[in-house]
Motif scaffolding. Sequence first.
Motif, short mmCIF file in Angstrom:
data_model
loop_
_atom_site.label_atom_id
_atom_site.label_comp_id
_atom_site.label_asym_id
_atom_site.label_seq_id
_atom_site.Cartn_x
_atom_site.Cartn_y
_atom_site.Cartn_z
N ASP A 247 0.74 4.00 -2.89
CA ASP A 247 0.46 5.41 -2.59
C ASP A 247 1.54 6.33 -3.19
OD1 ASP A 247 -1.89 4.88 -1.21
OD2 ASP A 247 -0.90 4.82 0.75
N ASN B 43 -5.39 -0.58 -4.18
CA ASN B 43 -5.35 -0.03 -2.83
C ASN B 43 -6.62 -0.36 -2.06
OD1 ASN B 43 -3.05 1.11 -1.84
ND2 ASN B 43 -3.57 3.20 -2.39
N GLU C 122 -6.67 -2.30 1.44
CA GLU C 122 -7.29 -1.71 2.63
C GLU C 122 -8.36 -2.63 3.20
OE1 GLU C 122 -8.58 2.10 1.25
OE2 GLU C 122 -6.53 2.89 1.22
N LYS D 154 0.83 -1.21 0.00
CA LYS D 154 0.00 0.00 0.00
C LYS D 154 0.86 1.26 0.00
CE LYS D 154 -3.74 2.36 2.40
NZ LYS D 154 -3.43 3.50 1.61
#
Length: 80
Positions: free
Chosen positions: A22, A62, A66, A18
């Motif tokens: 990002d 993502n 999550e 992640k």
Amino acid sequence: MFAGIKVEFSKDELKEAKRQIDSTLHKLRGTVKTFENKENSERYKSQITLAKRRIKAFEIANWFIENELDKSFHFGERLP
């Protein structure tokens, strides 16, 4: 399951993935802004389209990461 094979990742692996996504998203969004702000932005239409498609793909990835991290948290496996 992926292609009929059970795939498992540690929380640390998911968090690092992640973090990397990002970072890439940040760079891609900057790339789109740069191309869109160029004087003759139509010239960069294919690069802009490609970057936007990659942004969407990374946002989806993502989201799945999550969700997996949240699932681990909700089942009592506290994140470090």
